[in-house]
Design an enzyme around this catalytic site. Structure first.
Site, PDB file in Angstrom:
ATOM      1  N   TYR A  46       0.846  -1.192   0.000  1.00  8.30           N
ATOM      2  CA  TYR A  46       0.000   0.000   0.000  1.00  8.30           C
ATOM      3  C   TYR A  46       0.882   1.243   0.000  1.00  8.30           C
ATOM      4  O   TYR A  46       1.603   1.497   0.968  1.00  8.30           O
ATOM      5  CB  TYR A  46      -0.892  -0.049   1.241  1.00  8.30           C
ATOM      6  CG  TYR A  46      -1.851   1.104   1.452  1.00  8.30           C
ATOM      7  CD1 TYR A  46      -2.229   1.951   0.410  1.00  8.30           C
ATOM      8  CD2 TYR A  46      -2.399   1.330   2.706  1.00  8.30           C
ATOM      9  CE1 TYR A  46      -3.119   2.986   0.621  1.00  8.30           C
ATOM     10  CE2 TYR A  46      -3.300   2.356   2.935  1.00  8.30           C
ATOM     11  CZ  TYR A  46      -3.651   3.184   1.891  1.00  8.30           C
ATOM     12  OH  TYR A  46      -4.527   4.214   2.097  1.00  8.30           O
ATOM     13  N   LYS A  51      -1.477  -1.320  -4.051  1.00  8.58           N
ATOM     14  CA  LYS A  51      -2.524  -0.300  -3.963  1.00  8.58           C
ATOM     15  C   LYS A  51      -1.809   1.037  -4.071  1.00  8.58           C
ATOM     16  O   LYS A  51      -1.083   1.454  -3.166  1.00  8.58           O
ATOM     17  CB  LYS A  51      -3.291  -0.398  -2.650  1.00  8.58           C
ATOM     18  CG  LYS A  51      -4.340   0.703  -2.481  1.00  8.58           C
ATOM     19  CD  LYS A  51      -4.993   0.667  -1.105  1.00  8.58           C
ATOM     20  CE  LYS A  51      -5.986   1.826  -0.964  1.00  8.58           C
ATOM     21  NZ  LYS A  51      -6.595   1.873   0.397  1.00  8.58           N
TER      22      LYS A  51
END
Length: 366
Positions: free
Chosen positions: A195, A223
């Site tokens: 992330y 992400k």
């Protein structure tokens, strides 16, 4: 009874070699006998059947790579600040009914940063146990401490989560080599999504770090919140990427190669977000949803989402501090947005309400 006594005397105590003291009720004297220590029973050619949850939760990195719509699910609370599991289950069920393929448990939106590890792992385990056969469960077990991230991931995978979400070490920044070493350590635990959100972590994860890690079979993808140009760079290199920005996810999906989105807005309008990710390019629908997205992120997430879900009556208006609800002017705006987009597209069944300031409960100790 005779058979039971015979079994216990010959099987239960077989193998002890330490003294066991027995009391003679007749003469009151103690006597000792030496028995062998307990040994695990070994039954050749016998295997216990795999439990059902072990079957349904076995997943591979490839299973995660194909997910197009993942919701960063909200964690609702009771007035004393504990988890409202009934409301939580309702939220997850609604996501499943509307075709969402995965959920992030205890992410930024789910306020994992306000949870103890016990709370966090309990919620992951509960989600897996109740919904793991219908939706992929990604536990946010990342940390700015590699040790903590490894520990949390071990616990999360032990209770059955399908994948982990890992942020880079925030606040205590490290070097590029340190980032690689951190992610190498946590990727060994199981399928994982990295992330990248510099606005929160204070440090960008540059492409060279991701490209160095791309060989790891447990890397499901990234992400990415930096923007669509970064997403295209990764997808051109064959790295699976999800947009982390709801306002860019339509273009990321259909113009830059993103597999899908890890979304906040899908908590509220999961059906519309699924259509944006599955239904092909649709600028008209994207334009329809954008005012809601803009409203949601007027203040840092999850302030807007928490306020909206309370106004929709699907969670109690309880906030764990330091989060507080949006002011009444923004709450009135949300009521108007729901009317413009259509109440039928939003989660829950109650009429949307403005709510008074006194309706909200702010909890500092829980």
């Amino acid at each position: 009874m005779a058979m039971l006594k015979s079994y216990c005397s010959s099987a239960c105590f077989r193998g002890f070699d330490f003294p066991v003291h027995r009391f003679n009720a007749v003469d009151g004297n103690k006597r000792s006998s030496y028995l062998k220590p307990t040994q695990a029973a070994v039954i050749p050619n016998f295997h216990l059947p795999m439990r059902s949850f072990e079957v349904k939760n076995r997943t591979s990195t490839e299973d995660i790579k194909c997910l197009r719509l993942i919701t960063a699910i909200k964690t609702p609370y009771l007035p004393d600040g504990r988890f409202d599991i009934e409301a939580y289950d309702g939220l997850v069920n609604t996501q499943i009914e509307n075709g969402v393929e995965g959920i992030i448990v205890g992410g930024t939106t789910g306020e994992g940063q306000l949870m103890t590890w016990d709370e966090h792992i309990m919620l992951i385990g509960h989600t897996v146990n109740c919904f793991g056969g219908k939706i992929k469960v990604v536990g946010n077990t990342g940390s700015n401490s590699t040790r903590e991230a490894i520990h949390g991931s071990e616990q999360g995978f032990a209770v059955g989560m399908h994948a982990a979400l890992h942020i880079n070490p925030y606040y205590g920044k490290t070097s590029m080599d340190g980032l690689v070493s951190h992610f190498d350590g946590v990727l060994s635990m199981g399928p994982s999504i990295i992330y990248n959100v510099p606005s929160r972590s204070g440090q960008d994860i540059p492409p060279q770090v991701i490209q160095t890690l791309a060989h790891n079979s447990n890397l499901a993808g990234v992400k990415e919140c930096v923007g669509n140009d970064r997403i295209k760079q990764y997808t051109d290199d064959g790295i699976v990427t999800w947009s982390g920005n709801d306002d860019q996810c339509h273009d990321a999906r259909w113009g830059y190669g993103a597999t899908g989105v890890i979304s906040v807005t899908s908590n509220l309008v999961p059906g519309l977000m699924r259509e944006l990710m599955f239904g092909g390019e649709n600028s008209t629908l994207n334009s329809k949803v954008m005012p809601l997205v803009d409203w949601l992120f007027h203040e840092p997430n999850p302030i807007g989402l928490n306020t909206a879900l309370a106004q929709l009556g699907v969670v109690r208006p309880v906030f764990r501090l330091p989060y507080v609800p949006l002011p009444v002017e923004k709450r009135i705006e949300f009521v108007n947005l729901v009317k413009e987009i259509g109440r039928e597209h939003f989660v829950g069944e109650k009429d949307v309400q403005v709510l008074d300031d006194d309706d909200f409960i702010l909890v500092g100790r829980y």
